[in-house]
Design a protein around this motif. Sequence first.
Motif, PDB file in Angstrom:
ATOM      1  N   TYR A   1      55.154  -3.599  -2.294  1.00 56.62           N
ATOM      2  CA  TYR A   1      53.889  -4.507  -2.067  1.00 56.62           C
ATOM      3  C   TYR A   1      53.145  -4.729  -0.807  1.00 56.62           C
ATOM      4  CZ  TYR A   1      56.470  -6.069  -6.608  1.00 56.62           C
ATOM      5  OH  TYR A   1      56.920  -6.236  -7.648  1.00 56.62           O
ATOM      6  N   GLU A   2      52.116  -4.961  -0.672  1.00 58.82           N
ATOM      7  CA  GLU A   2      51.315  -5.216   0.422  1.00 58.82           C
ATOM      8  C   GLU A   2      51.456  -6.771   0.570  1.00 58.82           C
ATOM      9  OE1 GLU A   2      49.824  -3.108   2.332  1.00 58.82           O
ATOM     10  OE2 GLU A   2      49.623  -1.123   1.043  1.00 58.82           O
ATOM     11  N   VAL A   3      51.982  -6.948   1.986  1.00 57.10           N
ATOM     12  CA  VAL A   3      52.266  -8.391   2.388  1.00 57.10           C
ATOM     13  C   VAL A   3      51.218  -9.277   2.477  1.00 57.10           C
ATOM     14  CG1 VAL A   3      53.130  -9.864   4.192  1.00 57.10           C
ATOM     15  CG2 VAL A   3      54.492  -7.595   3.387  1.00 57.10           C
ATOM     16  N   ALA A   4      50.064  -8.714   3.042  1.00 59.40           N
ATOM     17  CA  ALA A   4      48.825  -9.336   3.256  1.00 59.40           C
ATOM     18  C   ALA A   4      48.095  -9.741   1.775  1.00 59.40           C
ATOM     19  CB  ALA A   4      47.958  -8.694   4.095  1.00 59.40           C
ATOM     20  N   PHE A   5      48.089  -8.897   0.857  1.00 62.77           N
ATOM     21  CA  PHE A   5      47.670  -8.922  -0.377  1.00 62.77           C
ATOM     22  C   PHE A   5      48.489 -10.029  -1.367  1.00 62.77           C
ATOM     23  CE2 PHE A   5      47.433  -8.016  -5.120  1.00 62.77           C
ATOM     24  CZ  PHE A   5      46.391  -8.313  -5.118  1.00 62.77           C
TER      25      PHE A   5
END
Length: 220
Positions: free
Chosen positions: A68-72
């Motif tokens: 998973y993209e943390v910022a997203f």
Amino acid sequence: MKKYNTKTIPRATAKRLPLYLRNLTILDSKGIARIKSKELSEITQVPPATIRRDFSYLGELGRSGYGYEVAFLIKVFSEILDSNEENKIAIVGFGNLGKALANNNFRRNQNLMITCVFDNDPAIIGQTIAGFYVYSMDDFKQVIQEKNVKTAISTVPSEYAQEAIDIVVNSEITAILNFAPDRVEVPANISIRYIDLTTELLTLLFFDRNYKKTSLAVTS
């Protein structure tokens, strides 16, 4: 940003969303851009399968094998948890804990605002302390209706909590955060959450003794 139907999110999942957001925000501040469910599990102590199931209620948030993209994720959970509406909050009990909460005043979220504080101690009623005028509990209903407050935080000790909560409930407050660990009786239409600092500390110490630290370990 996509709009999410929060009414379809199970209650158990909804309770974990703030935990995910808090830890993801810390990871982002450390420059970690991507994370897998197993790694997030080590941080939050939530099983990887539960994390994946929780996330699945919100759509395709990651990719198999990639993570998973943390910022997203931060954007998604922030949109779900944060309201654009201003939320005015009353503090019931202006002792040391009440003062600490008022002084913090939810600086990370400008939509959460401590609007008024209350106590039943004649020594401080009518005084301005730490920038807050201390109202009497006798005036609770009138003040919160004038200020359109719908949320209360109670720091009243357990032995007096029910009496204080009764006053809060009778004033049209619908959401209560209670720092007294003992359960109180409220009508079915009232949303109430409990924070037991002793239990939280014992849980922290348990994990500190029994789980190995990882390079991603952060406060959960």
